[in-house]
Design a protein around this motif. Structure first.
Motif, PDB file in Angstrom:
ATOM      1  N   GLN A   1       0.832  -1.208   0.000  1.00  0.00           N
ATOM      2  CA  GLN A   1       0.000   0.000   0.000  1.00  0.00           C
ATOM      3  C   GLN A   1       0.866   1.258   0.000  1.00  0.00           C
ATOM      4  O   GLN A   1       0.599   2.214  -0.729  1.00  0.00           O
ATOM      5  N   LYS A   2       1.927   1.263   0.800  1.00  0.00           N
ATOM      6  CA  LYS A   2       2.845   2.409   0.833  1.00  0.00           C
ATOM      7  C   LYS A   2       3.587   2.542  -0.494  1.00  0.00           C
ATOM      8  O   LYS A   2       3.794   3.652  -1.001  1.00  0.00           O
ATOM      9  N   LEU A   3       3.999   1.401  -1.056  1.00  0.00           N
ATOM     10  CA  LEU A   3       4.676   1.416  -2.350  1.00  0.00           C
ATOM     11  C   LEU A   3       3.757   2.005  -3.415  1.00  0.00           C
ATOM     12  O   LEU A   3       4.188   2.828  -4.239  1.00  0.00           O
ATOM     13  N   HIS A   4       2.508   1.592  -3.405  1.00  0.00           N
ATOM     14  CA  HIS A   4       1.499   2.093  -4.345  1.00  0.00           C
ATOM     15  C   HIS A   4       1.396   3.609  -4.235  1.00  0.00           C
ATOM     16  O   HIS A   4       1.407   4.327  -5.243  1.00  0.00           O
ATOM     17  N   GLN A   5       1.333   4.111  -2.998  1.00  0.00           N
ATOM     18  CA  GLN A   5       1.197   5.552  -2.796  1.00  0.00           C
ATOM     19  C   GLN A   5       2.446   6.305  -3.238  1.00  0.00           C
ATOM     20  O   GLN A   5       2.362   7.351  -3.888  1.00  0.00           O
ATOM     21  N   GLY A   6       3.615   5.768  -2.891  1.00  0.00           N
ATOM     22  CA  GLY A   6       4.855   6.423  -3.298  1.00  0.00           C
ATOM     23  C   GLY A   6       5.019   6.456  -4.807  1.00  0.00           C
ATOM     24  O   GLY A   6       5.524   7.432  -5.370  1.00  0.00           O
ATOM     25  N   PHE A   7       4.584   5.381  -5.464  1.00  0.00           N
ATOM     26  CA  PHE A   7       4.640   5.312  -6.920  1.00  0.00           C
ATOM     27  C   PHE A   7       3.705   6.346  -7.539  1.00  0.00           C
ATOM     28  O   PHE A   7       4.079   7.077  -8.456  1.00  0.00           O
TER      29      PHE A   7
END
Length: 245
Positions: free
Chosen positions: A156-162
């Motif tokens: 979820q954090k990776l998705h947001q950072g992307f």
């Protein structure tokens, strides 16, 4: 700015509540509060507002009862957020890449209707983001046997950072089970089904690196933003992949 943000969050939560109550049947206020990460009092106020707006919310007064929307009530036009629209379009692209004859017939039509429903601004944003998501060939059987369960919060954090083009601090376990802390810029995502890879700038190594999403143990957003590098910058990590535009 905070009031505007809170108002937007509430409107979005009301939409999601209506869809959830329509789809899942009776839900308790406690479960709804946990699902949307708000207090039970906030959910109770939301439900009262929905009733005042004319939504037929039924209550089961029996033991263990809850609330739901009348089964015969439609929730109206689909209104996807930017992130949800991108996720749906990516899912369609992945399904097409899998070449399943059962599900391919209507996908092109669904995509056209979905894109047509976007504003010009959202279409431009989605197109830019889609160009950063690459669909490659299916992973080898050997690689597939090494797949491990992904950490939902990290993804979820990776998705947001992307999406936001924001640096991430990640805890990463490599193929030798060595765990290191990295700060990365997630420039591109590559799917070699069923494995997702992040094509990133790795500040720990001072170089371009590829990370397997299922090996990211944790991820946290930083306050640093980045500009996307051209795809050609990642030519070496992409070598051997047949990519779709």
């Amino acid at each position: 700015m905070m009031a505007r943000s809170n108002s937007h969050d509430r409107l979005r939560r009301l939409e999601l509540l209506a869809a959830q109550l329509k789809q899942e049947g009776f839900c308790t206020i406690k479960d709804l509060a946990l699902s949307h990460d708000v207090s039970e009092r906030t959910i109770a106020r939301d439900l009262q507002l929905m009733r005042e707006q004319g939504l037929p919310i039924e209550a089961d007064r029996g033991r263990g009862g809850g609330v739901r929307l009348d089964r015969h009530w439609g929730i109206g036009r689909l209104n996807l957020s930017y992130a949800e629209a991108v996720d749906l379009l990516i899912s369609i692209s992945v399904a097409e890449q899998m070449k399943s004859p059962i599900f391919l017939a209507s996908l092109a039509s669904i995509r056209r209707q979905l894109v047509a429903s976007f504003s010009a601004e959202k279409r431009e944003r989605v197109d830019r983001l889609k160009s950063r998501i690459l669909i490659g060939e299916t992973a080898s059987t050997f690689v597939q046997t090494s797949v491990v369960s992904t950490n939902g919060k990290a993804v979820q954090k990776l998705h947001q950072g992307f999406l936001d083009q924001t640096n991430l601090t990640i805890l990463y376990e490599d193929e030798r089970s060595k765990v290191t802390t990295r700060e990365i810029e997630a420039h591109y995502l590559l799917l070699n089904y069923p494995i997702w890879y992040v094509l990133a700038v790795d500040h720990f190594r001072g170089a371009l690196r590829t990370f397997r999403c299922d090996r990211i143990l944790s991820a946290e957003l930083t306050s640093t933003r980045f500009r996307t590098l051209p795809r050609a910058s990642f030519a070496q990590p992409l070598e051997g992949n047949v990519l779709l535009k």
